[in-house]
Design an enzyme around this catalytic site. Structure first.
Site, PDB file in Angstrom:
ATOM      1  N   GLU A 108      -1.502   2.905   1.554  1.00 53.51           N
ATOM      2  CA  GLU A 108      -1.884   2.268   0.310  1.00 53.51           C
ATOM      3  C   GLU A 108      -2.930   3.126  -0.397  1.00 53.51           C
ATOM      4  O   GLU A 108      -3.848   3.651   0.234  1.00 53.51           O
ATOM      5  CB  GLU A 108      -2.465   0.889   0.635  1.00 53.51           C
ATOM      6  CG  GLU A 108      -3.098   0.154  -0.506  1.00 53.51           C
ATOM      7  CD  GLU A 108      -3.810  -1.114  -0.045  1.00 53.51           C
ATOM      8  OE1 GLU A 108      -4.248  -1.883  -0.930  1.00 53.51           O
ATOM      9  OE2 GLU A 108      -3.923  -1.331   1.183  1.00 53.51           O
TER      10      GLU A 108
ATOM     11  N   ASP B 182     -16.264   7.584  12.905  1.00 54.40           N
ATOM     12  CA  ASP B 182     -16.590   8.776  12.128  1.00 54.40           C
ATOM     13  C   ASP B 182     -17.117   8.336  10.763  1.00 54.40           C
ATOM     14  O   ASP B 182     -16.646   8.763   9.714  1.00 54.40           O
ATOM     15  CB  ASP B 182     -15.352   9.661  11.967  1.00 54.40           C
ATOM     16  CG  ASP B 182     -15.677  11.057  11.441  1.00 54.40           C
ATOM     17  OD1 ASP B 182     -16.869  11.426  11.418  1.00 54.40           O
ATOM     18  OD2 ASP B 182     -14.740  11.770  11.043  1.00 54.40           O
TER      19      ASP B 182
END
Length: 302
Positions: A104, A206
């Site tokens: 998306e 991260d």
């Protein structure tokens, strides 16, 4: 931008379009693409169709298939977080030697809202499981990330994070002083957890400032994960490594999950993993920075 020799752009475009068609159930015909930032590892583009739909596509050669499969699984794991917007995975595939991940497209660029981000990250960290780690390995950048499951956080962080990076450092011929100091730190790791017992929280893994943002409607979004279950302080530390999310973020986070007083020391411990990985990926001064961090941590235990 990387070049891919095994498949022409038409073949890749056709494969991506077919992937979108197969996974959405609606035929997709691309009309154009716009290059986007995909970091230092992959190409990325925003793909627009004749019906106005837009998708975000990452492209890579080499080990891209494994990396994109792991990223897709990580995004699906993060989708448990109802207060954060996670890009929905459309699918993965390949054309010749070019691998792709279709997601998306997020309309980023909305007004910064540290409160929404703080509440969202705290909600994510409240998702827990019995063991540290994950049922599969993934990647931190382009470096393999070992997620072997442990019942104990200290052993997980010692073996799967610091120990793993030490072995990589030895293979690339890192300085003996760095390797020796790191081995000493691993042996002393329990000293940072005398009065602190983290639980296995869902982590992005991260979470530097390039991997979170805000939508036009104000929602906080996160992406490009290196997911595992671990001490939530590891995510908080990474958010401060190349900047700071702001005091409004910290206050909102602590409304839900108070931060332990020992975090200020462990922040260096957790960011050491990322600095060691940056040394592995980029070299430069990261090795000497890592050694200074290690010696600072060892001094805390004396």
């Amino acid at each position: 931008m990387k070049r891919f020799d095994s498949a022409g752009p038409d073949a890749v475009s056709a494969a991506v379009a077919q992937c979108i068609t197969d996974h959405t159930g609606t035929p997709f015909q691309p009309t154009g693409s716009q290059a986007c930032s995909g970091g230092s590892i992959n190409q990325a583009q925003r793909l627009t169709g004749t019906d106005g739909r837009e998708f975000f596509v990452k492209l890579s050669g080499g080990d891209g298939a494994a990396m994109f499969a792991a990223e897709a699984r990580g995004l699906e794991e993060l989708a448990r977080c109802g207060q954060l917007k996670i890009p929905e995975v459309v699918g993965t595939g390949s054309a010749g030697g070019t691998h792709f991940l279709v997601m998306e497209n997020l309309a980023l660029g909305g007004r910064r809202d540290g409160v929404a981000l703080g509440h969202g990250i705290a909600d994510m960290h409240q998702k827990t499981r019995p063991q540290f780690g994950l049922d599969h390995d993934n990647f931190i950048g382009s470096t393999p990330q070992s997620n072997n499951e442990h019942d104990d956080w200290v052993s997980f962080y010692r073996d799967e994070r610091l120990g793993f990076q030490r072995r990589l450092a030895r293979e690339r011929g890192a300085a003996g002083s760095l390797l020796g100091a790191l081995e000493e730190l691993e042996a002393s790791l329990g000293g940072f957890f005398v009065d602190y017992r983290p639980e296995p929280s869902l982590l992005h893994g991260d979470l530097w400032s390039g991997n979170w943002g805000f939508l036009d409607d104000g929602r906080a979004a996160i992406f490009d994960p290196a997911v595992y279950y671990g001490d939530r302080e590891a995510d908080l530390a990474m958010m401060e490594l190349f900047g700071h999310p702001g005091q409004d973020f910290v206050a909102a986070y602590e409304e839900i999950l108070p931060i332990d007083p020992g975090y200020g020391v462990r922040r260096t411990l957790y960011n050491l993993y990322h600095i060691l990985n940056h040394d592995h990926l980029f070299g430069g001064g990261y090795g000497s920075q890592a050694e200074r961090m290690i010696r600072q941590l060892l001094a805390e235990l004396r």
